[in-house]
Scaffold this motif. Structure first.
Motif, PDB file in Angstrom:
ATOM      1  N   ILE A 153      31.393  -7.868  66.562  1.00  0.00           N
ATOM      2  CA  ILE A 153      31.572  -8.298  67.954  1.00  0.00           C
ATOM      3  C   ILE A 153      30.266  -8.172  68.721  1.00  0.00           C
ATOM      4  N   GLY A 154      29.529  -7.064  68.506  1.00  0.00           N
ATOM      5  CA  GLY A 154      28.265  -6.871  69.192  1.00  0.00           C
ATOM      6  C   GLY A 154      27.287  -7.994  68.906  1.00  0.00           C
ATOM      7  N   GLY A 155      27.126  -8.331  67.603  1.00  0.00           N
ATOM      8  CA  GLY A 155      26.228  -9.420  67.244  1.00  0.00           C
ATOM      9  C   GLY A 155      26.680 -10.757  67.799  1.00  0.00           C
ATOM     10  N   ALA A 156      27.985 -11.038  67.719  1.00  0.00           N
ATOM     11  CA  ALA A 156      28.514 -12.312  68.212  1.00  0.00           C
ATOM     12  C   ALA A 156      28.382 -12.407  69.729  1.00  0.00           C
ATOM     13  N   LEU A 157      28.612 -11.287  70.434  1.00  0.00           N
ATOM     14  CA  LEU A 157      28.501 -11.287  71.888  1.00  0.00           C
ATOM     15  C   LEU A 157      27.070 -11.589  72.322  1.00  0.00           C
ATOM     16  N   GLY A 158      26.116 -10.975  71.629  1.00  0.00           N
ATOM     17  CA  GLY A 158      24.721 -11.236  71.953  1.00  0.00           C
ATOM     18  C   GLY A 158      24.344 -12.693  71.747  1.00  0.00           C
ATOM     19  N   LEU A 159      24.763 -13.261  70.628  1.00  0.00           N
ATOM     20  CA  LEU A 159      24.471 -14.675  70.360  1.00  0.00           C
ATOM     21  C   LEU A 159      25.123 -15.574  71.410  1.00  0.00           C
ATOM     22  N   ALA A 160      26.349 -15.217  71.809  1.00  0.00           N
ATOM     23  CA  ALA A 160      27.053 -16.035  72.806  1.00  0.00           C
ATOM     24  C   ALA A 160      26.313 -16.006  74.152  1.00  0.00           C
ATOM     25  N   ILE A 161      25.846 -14.826  74.557  1.00  0.00           N
ATOM     26  CA  ILE A 161      25.157 -14.708  75.853  1.00  0.00           C
ATOM     27  C   ILE A 161      23.859 -15.507  75.860  1.00  0.00           C
ATOM     28  N   ILE A 162      23.029 -15.332  74.815  1.00  0.00           N
ATOM     29  CA  ILE A 162      21.745 -16.036  74.829  1.00  0.00           C
ATOM     30  C   ILE A 162      21.937 -17.542  74.645  1.00  0.00           C
ATOM     31  N   GLY A 163      22.988 -17.922  73.900  1.00  0.00           N
ATOM     32  CA  GLY A 163      23.280 -19.353  73.760  1.00  0.00           C
ATOM     33  C   GLY A 163      23.740 -19.961  75.070  1.00  0.00           C
ATOM     34  N   TRP A 164      24.557 -19.224  75.800  1.00  0.00           N
ATOM     35  CA  TRP A 164      25.074 -19.710  77.084  1.00  0.00           C
ATOM     36  C   TRP A 164      23.942 -19.866  78.106  1.00  0.00           C
ATOM     37  N   GLY A 177      20.879 -20.577  77.355  1.00  0.00           N
ATOM     38  CA  GLY A 177      19.934 -21.600  76.937  1.00  0.00           C
ATOM     39  C   GLY A 177      18.772 -21.152  76.082  1.00  0.00           C
ATOM     40  N   PHE A 178      18.895 -20.020  75.401  1.00  0.00           N
ATOM     41  CA  PHE A 178      17.783 -19.604  74.530  1.00  0.00           C
ATOM     42  C   PHE A 178      17.755 -20.480  73.288  1.00  0.00           C
ATOM     43  N   ASP A 179      16.580 -21.005  72.948  1.00  0.00           N
ATOM     44  CA  ASP A 179      16.407 -21.932  71.822  1.00  0.00           C
ATOM     45  C   ASP A 179      15.464 -21.300  70.806  1.00  0.00           C
ATOM     46  N   MET A 180      15.955 -21.098  69.579  1.00  0.00           N
ATOM     47  CA  MET A 180      15.143 -20.485  68.519  1.00  0.00           C
ATOM     48  C   MET A 180      13.872 -21.285  68.230  1.00  0.00           C
ATOM     49  N   ASN A 181      13.934 -22.615  68.381  1.00  0.00           N
ATOM     50  CA  ASN A 181      12.823 -23.469  67.976  1.00  0.00           C
ATOM     51  C   ASN A 181      11.900 -23.861  69.131  1.00  0.00           C
ATOM     52  N   ALA A 182      12.181 -23.360  70.329  1.00  0.00           N
ATOM     53  CA  ALA A 182      11.355 -23.733  71.492  1.00  0.00           C
ATOM     54  C   ALA A 182       9.980 -23.071  71.412  1.00  0.00           C
ATOM     55  N   ALA A 222      12.597 -18.756  81.992  1.00  0.00           N
ATOM     56  CA  ALA A 222      12.820 -17.402  82.525  1.00  0.00           C
ATOM     57  C   ALA A 222      14.275 -16.991  82.375  1.00  0.00           C
ATOM     58  N   THR A 223      15.187 -17.965  82.560  1.00  0.00           N
ATOM     59  CA  THR A 223      16.625 -17.655  82.448  1.00  0.00           C
ATOM     60  C   THR A 223      16.999 -17.260  81.026  1.00  0.00           C
ATOM     61  N   SER A 224      16.475 -17.996  80.037  1.00  0.00           N
ATOM     62  CA  SER A 224      16.821 -17.701  78.648  1.00  0.00           C
ATOM     63  C   SER A 224      16.231 -16.355  78.212  1.00  0.00           C
ATOM     64  N   LYS A 273      16.952 -10.468  77.112  1.00  0.00           N
ATOM     65  CA  LYS A 273      16.688  -9.061  77.424  1.00  0.00           C
ATOM     66  C   LYS A 273      17.938  -8.330  77.906  1.00  0.00           C
ATOM     67  N   ILE A 274      18.820  -9.032  78.600  1.00  0.00           N
ATOM     68  CA  ILE A 274      20.103  -8.428  78.969  1.00  0.00           C
ATOM     69  C   ILE A 274      20.862  -8.022  77.711  1.00  0.00           C
ATOM     70  N   SER A 275      20.881  -8.920  76.722  1.00  0.00           N
ATOM     71  CA  SER A 275      21.690  -8.712  75.521  1.00  0.00           C
ATOM     72  C   SER A 275      21.117  -7.652  74.602  1.00  0.00           C
ATOM     73  N   ILE A 276      19.788  -7.599  74.467  1.00  0.00           N
ATOM     74  CA  ILE A 276      19.189  -6.680  73.497  1.00  0.00           C
ATOM     75  C   ILE A 276      18.773  -5.355  74.128  1.00  0.00           C
ATOM     76  N   SER A 277      18.719  -5.307  75.461  1.00  0.00           N
ATOM     77  CA  SER A 277      18.228  -4.085  76.108  1.00  0.00           C
ATOM     78  C   SER A 277      19.194  -3.510  77.132  1.00  0.00           C
ATOM     79  N   TRP A 278      19.399  -4.212  78.245  1.00  0.00           N
ATOM     80  CA  TRP A 278      20.121  -3.597  79.358  1.00  0.00           C
ATOM     81  C   TRP A 278      21.595  -3.346  79.033  1.00  0.00           C
ATOM     82  N   LEU A 279      22.250  -4.286  78.350  1.00  0.00           N
ATOM     83  CA  LEU A 279      23.660  -4.083  78.005  1.00  0.00           C
ATOM     84  C   LEU A 279      23.845  -2.940  77.002  1.00  0.00           C
ATOM     85  N   PRO A 280      23.016  -2.844  75.933  1.00  0.00           N
ATOM     86  CA  PRO A 280      23.125  -1.670  75.058  1.00  0.00           C
ATOM     87  C   PRO A 280      22.907  -0.344  75.792  1.00  0.00           C
TER      88      PRO A 280
END
Length: 463
Positions: free
Chosen positions: A387-398, A400-405, A410-412, A417-424
């Motif tokens: 769930i933790g991994g899926a939640l993080g992917l869902a947040i960054i996907g929502w 607009g974070f793009d792996m290939n960009a 700034a939003t992505s 950073k919310i998903s990997i730092s502040w939320l943990p």
């Protein structure tokens, strides 16, 4: 015949006990690390099909883990041993691993699903009674800390062996190829079977602290027995604190670890350092286990666990201040090594704490539920990390974070950073509160275990 185990030092019994772990974790390594990509790359299965199978396996675990824990306890009460179930799981694990790692050229999604689920069922059938056995043959808090520390070292050795295999001169490239997975199946089997033999030969079953129920005319139904078990778990306050701690801690660790590769590769642009960093992390984690074991023996379990978790909080917090172009590979490497070093405190302490909770529950109710407690722990770990991994992917996907960009908005970046730092960070704080409030001190557990031993002695005299 089993050798006379009482004449052996406890540390030798523990060495024999953990030997199967090396082979098991060598077989498990590719399943969690590369199997999905392996089937997509070499056999053309779609990522959607693979993801569906993995998700179905989680639901399958949610059903089988508690059932195996429950029946493992009943088998133990009836026969005095968990070894037959452990053997059955191990013998199922070996062929399913081979058929999963060495599929036919025309493999289908159904084939993958069948052997993936069978592998996980064999692993569960092996691991749940095996973990309960670790609790039952050890006698003191020090012994329990030692056995779970040794299990983690053996497991990390097996996991590391999987990454060493492709580097051997027998293979043309260092890629995780079909030949490497075939060799993994063979080497894992060769390490597992002799290890299991040594564990069965030299490690005792341990004392049973529950008297067998007398035969009655109208025994309770299976549903009534299951409901009684659920009530006992709910009424065990230290266990409820342990569950909440596991939920918060697992979600925090799942978010951080699940997004780490994306953070390093796509944001910091240091993807070429990831494999090397992972190997150093394994070494650091293995070296940390003896350190935490000594601290636990000296200071008890709660204080070291709180200290290790507090440092993890700082790691999560510091991750949010790393920036692309300004933070070099040394910064993330130091954070990762600190994470693996301090996460080892949980590896050393969580098992012995659960053993305390099991003994406390047995003292309260007279029922020994080691299997169901370890089944619930295993299920919690699987669910929270997923769930933790899926939640993080869902947040960054929502956001607009793009792996290939090439550049990220700034939003992505904010979402990452919310998903990997502040939320943990927010999740790890209530986990620490739960650890602090678990009321089972070393002194209290010494008294409880002494009274449980007296209960066994009285039962033996009565016979």
């Amino acid at each position: 015949h089993q050798a006379q185990p009482s004449s052996m030092p406890m540390w030798l019994k523990i060495v024999a006990f953990v030997m199967p772990q090396v082979g098991v974790l060598l077989l498990f390594g590719p399943v969690i690390a590369v199997l999905g990509g392996f089937y997509a790359k070499y056999y053309g299965l779609s990522l959607t099909s693979i993801a569906t199978v993995v998700l179905a396996a989680k639901f399958f675990d949610a059903i089988t883990d508690p059932l195996i824990g429950y029946y493992s306890d009943r088998w133990r009460l009836k026969t005095g041993s968990r070894k037959p179930l452990i053997l059955a799981g191990g013998l199922l694990l070996i062929p399913s691993a081979y058929l999963l790692f060495v599929p036919p050229s025309n493999v289908s999604a159904l084939y993958f699903a069948l052997w993936y689920m069978t592998f996980y069922f064999g692993l569960t059938l092996f691991m749940i009674p095996y973990m309960a056995w670790a609790h039952e043959f050890t006698e003191t808090s020090k012994d329990k800390a030692l056995v779970f520390s040794a299990m983690n070292i053996a497991g990390q050795t097996g996991s590391a062996l999987f990454y060493v295999l492709p580097l051997l001169p027998f293979f043309i490239t260092t890629d995780i190829s079909p030949e490497v997975l075939k060799a993994t199946a063979y080497v894992g089997t060769v390490l597992f079977l002799p290890g299991l033999y040594l564990a069965f030969k030299f490690v005792p079953d341990g004392a049973v602290h529950e008297a067998a129920a007398p035969e009655v005319q109208n025994p309770p139904s299976l549903v009534q027995q299951a409901w009684q078990t659920v009530q006992e778990l709910i009424n065990n306050r230290p266990f409820l604190l342990f569950v909440w701690m596991s939920i918060f801690f697992g979600l925090a660790a799942g978010l951080w670890a699940g997004l780490l590769f994306i953070f390093i590769d796509a944001y910091l642009n240091l993807g070429e350092k990831f494999a090397e960093m992972s190997l150093w992390g394994m070494v650091c984690g293995a070296l940390a286990i003896p350190f935490w074991y000594r601290i636990v023996v000296r200071w008890g379990k709660r204080i070291p666990w709180l200290v290790g978790t507090a440092v993890l909080l700082m790691v999560f917090f510091a991750t949010g201040f790393l920036d692309a172009g300004y933070s070099g590979d040394l910064s993330i490497l130091m954070l990762y090594l600190t994470f693996t070093f301090c996460a080892a405190s949980t590896a050393v302490v969580a098992g012995p704490i659960l053993c305390d909770i099991i003994d406390y529950g047995c003292y309260q109710t007279g029922h020994e539920r080691s299997g169901i407690y370890f089944a619930m722990q295993g299920l919690l770990i699987k669910i929270q990390l997923a769930i933790g991994g899926a939640l993080g992917l869902a947040i960054i996907g929502w956001l607009g974070f793009d792996m290939n960009a090439v550049t990220h908005s700034a939003t992505s970046v904010w979402g990452l950073k919310i998903s990997i730092s502040w939320l943990p960070v927010l999740l790890i704080i209530p986990a620490m509160v739960c650890i602090y409030r678990i009321p089972l001190s070393e002194h209290r557990m010494t008294i409880i275990r002494r009274r449980l031993a007296q209960r066994v002695e009285r039962a033996q005299i009565a016979e």
